[in-house]
Design an enzyme around this catalytic site. Structure first.
Site, PDB file in Angstrom:
ATOM      1  N   SER A 192      25.079  25.401  57.667  1.00  0.00           N
ATOM      2  CA  SER A 192      24.571  24.122  58.163  1.00  0.00           C
ATOM      3  C   SER A 192      23.045  24.125  58.066  1.00  0.00           C
ATOM      4  O   SER A 192      22.403  25.034  58.598  1.00  0.00           O
ATOM      5  CB  SER A 192      24.992  23.912  59.624  1.00  0.00           C
ATOM      6  OG  SER A 192      26.396  23.854  59.738  1.00  0.00           O
TER       7      SER A 192
ATOM      8  N   GLY B 111      21.034  21.582  59.144  1.00  0.00           N
ATOM      9  CA  GLY B 111      20.524  20.508  59.987  1.00  0.00           C
ATOM     10  C   GLY B 111      20.623  19.150  59.318  1.00  0.00           C
ATOM     11  O   GLY B 111      21.623  18.823  58.676  1.00  0.00           O
ATOM     12  N   ALA B 112      19.554  18.373  59.445  1.00  0.00           N
ATOM     13  CA  ALA B 112      19.552  17.013  58.911  1.00  0.00           C
ATOM     14  C   ALA B 112      19.617  16.979  57.390  1.00  0.00           C
ATOM     15  O   ALA B 112      19.933  15.938  56.801  1.00  0.00           O
ATOM     16  CB  ALA B 112      18.297  16.277  59.389  1.00  0.00           C
TER      17      ALA B 112
ATOM     18  N   GLY C 138      21.728  18.676  55.427  1.00  0.00           N
ATOM     19  CA  GLY C 138      23.073  18.730  54.894  1.00  0.00           C
ATOM     20  C   GLY C 138      23.729  20.077  55.100  1.00  0.00           C
ATOM     21  O   GLY C 138      23.319  20.875  55.950  1.00  0.00           O
TER      22      GLY C 138
ATOM     23  N   GLY D 259      28.077  21.519  64.703  1.00  0.00           N
ATOM     24  CA  GLY D 259      28.442  22.599  63.794  1.00  0.00           C
ATOM     25  C   GLY D 259      29.883  23.039  63.979  1.00  0.00           C
ATOM     26  O   GLY D 259      30.569  23.384  63.013  1.00  0.00           O
ATOM     27  N   ASP D 260      30.367  23.023  65.212  1.00  0.00           N
ATOM     28  CA  ASP D 260      31.753  23.390  65.491  1.00  0.00           C
ATOM     29  C   ASP D 260      32.702  22.339  64.912  1.00  0.00           C
ATOM     30  O   ASP D 260      33.757  22.673  64.369  1.00  0.00           O
ATOM     31  CB  ASP D 260      31.968  23.517  66.997  1.00  0.00           C
ATOM     32  CG  ASP D 260      30.936  24.422  67.645  1.00  0.00           C
ATOM     33  OD1 ASP D 260      30.578  25.446  67.024  1.00  0.00           O
ATOM     34  OD2 ASP D 260      30.463  24.102  68.752  1.00  0.00           O
TER      35      ASP D 260
END
Length: 315
Positions: free
Chosen positions: A220, A222-223, A225, A251-252
């Site tokens: 992951s 973040g913003a 992608g 994220g989960d």
């Protein structure tokens, strides 16, 4: 069926506040109380998608009893492992501009007998599982090698395993060859011991984790992608999000979407991105239902933008 293992679950209280001002009395505009912990959130996201899941977790004290009640109310099967210490309670403060401040308690220390009971519960219930998702930090009393042991036991039983943890627990588990690991950018940077400034840096770091033993890496960013790197190549996925309400559990939710879609390849990455994007549009740690997803907003490409500078570089 997706079996989740959360060695250090929590009772999560989320307060929505206009702005966080240190030393001031702040009036919350909204509040939620949810069962928490990465694996618990994965089970909640799987259940919200209408799929079968079972959550294995140690529970103790009044917070543990409340977690079991909340999960039962959401229709999630629970395999509780009783422990003497009280399950931890965490607090999250979500500001109107999307900034999140979290206060996480350490949680109880597990005894050797409680550790063995937890392992026994995983072993007992894994026979019916398509995937085991081991998620989150390890509580006091469990060695950093604990996840490596769980991965080895899962593979000996013919079950695929996904791992979402960090630090020594991640590094030691890699030698057992988990089927997929899901670090965020900060965890990925820490695992390879150097900063990440671009998507290309993240690709190289993911490849190093594969060289250490991971069969696939779902990262992951973040913003910017999400990134998937496996033995067949690399893919990059993004989604349009107009406004972020809370990134707790996003994220989960992404990992749940990935596993629901089979846990392999670009189609699973697209599902992960769709679930993560839907989660950040919801309050607290609310998990998205199929109605919340917007697959049309998701783009997945094998033409990974390696020169793209990360919005939040990790130093």
């Amino acid at each position: 069926m997706i079996l989740t293992v959360t060695p250090n679950p929590s009772l999560d209280r989320t307060y929505e506040v206009p702005v966080l001002e240190r030393g001031e009395v702040i009036r919350a505009s909204g509040e939620r109380m949810d069962p928490g912990g990465k694996g618990v959130n994965v089970s909640r996201a799987v259940a919200a998608a209408g799929r079968r899941t079972l959550a294995v977790l140690p529970l103790g004290g009044a917070p543990g009893a409340l977690i079991a009640e909340l999960l039962d109310a959401q229709g999630i099967d629970v395999a509780p492992v009783p422990v003497a210490g009280a399950t931890r309670s965490n607090i999250a403060l979500a500001e109107a501009d999307g900034v999140l401040t979290k206060i996480n308690a350490p949680g109880p220390e597990l005894t050797p007998a409680e550790e063995e009971s937890l392992l026994g519960a995983v072993r007992t219930h894994s026979a019916d599982a398509d995937w085991i998702a081991c998620c989150g930090s390890l509580p006091l009393g469990l060695a950093p090698s604990w996840y490596a042991d769980v991965v080895a036991r899962a593979h000996s039983g013919g079950v695929r395993i996904a791992l979402d943890t960090s630090g020594p627990a991640l590094l030691q588990a890699l030698r057992a060859r988990p089927d997929v690991v899901k670090p965020n950018a900060e965890e990925l940077s820490a695992a390879v011991g150097r900063p990440l400034s671009t998507v290309g840096d993240a690709v190289k770091a993911a490849e190093e984790l594969r060289a250490m033993g991971a069969r696939a890496v779902l990262a992951s960013l973040g913003a910017d992608g999400q990134l998937l790197v496996n033995g067949e190549g690399a893919w990059f996925g993004t989604a349009r999000v107009a406004a972020v309400r809370s990134n707790v559990g996003a994220g989960d939710s992404s990992l749940a979407g990935f596993l629901i879609a089979g846990g392999s390849g670009p189609e699973a990455l697209a599902s992960a991105v769709a679930h993560g994007a839907a989660a950040v549009r919801l309050p607290g740690s609310v998990m998205p239902t199929p109605a919340d997803l917007d697959p049309a907003s998701v783009t997945v490409t094998s033409d990974v933008p390696v020169d793209l500078v990360l919005t939040e570089p990790v130093s």
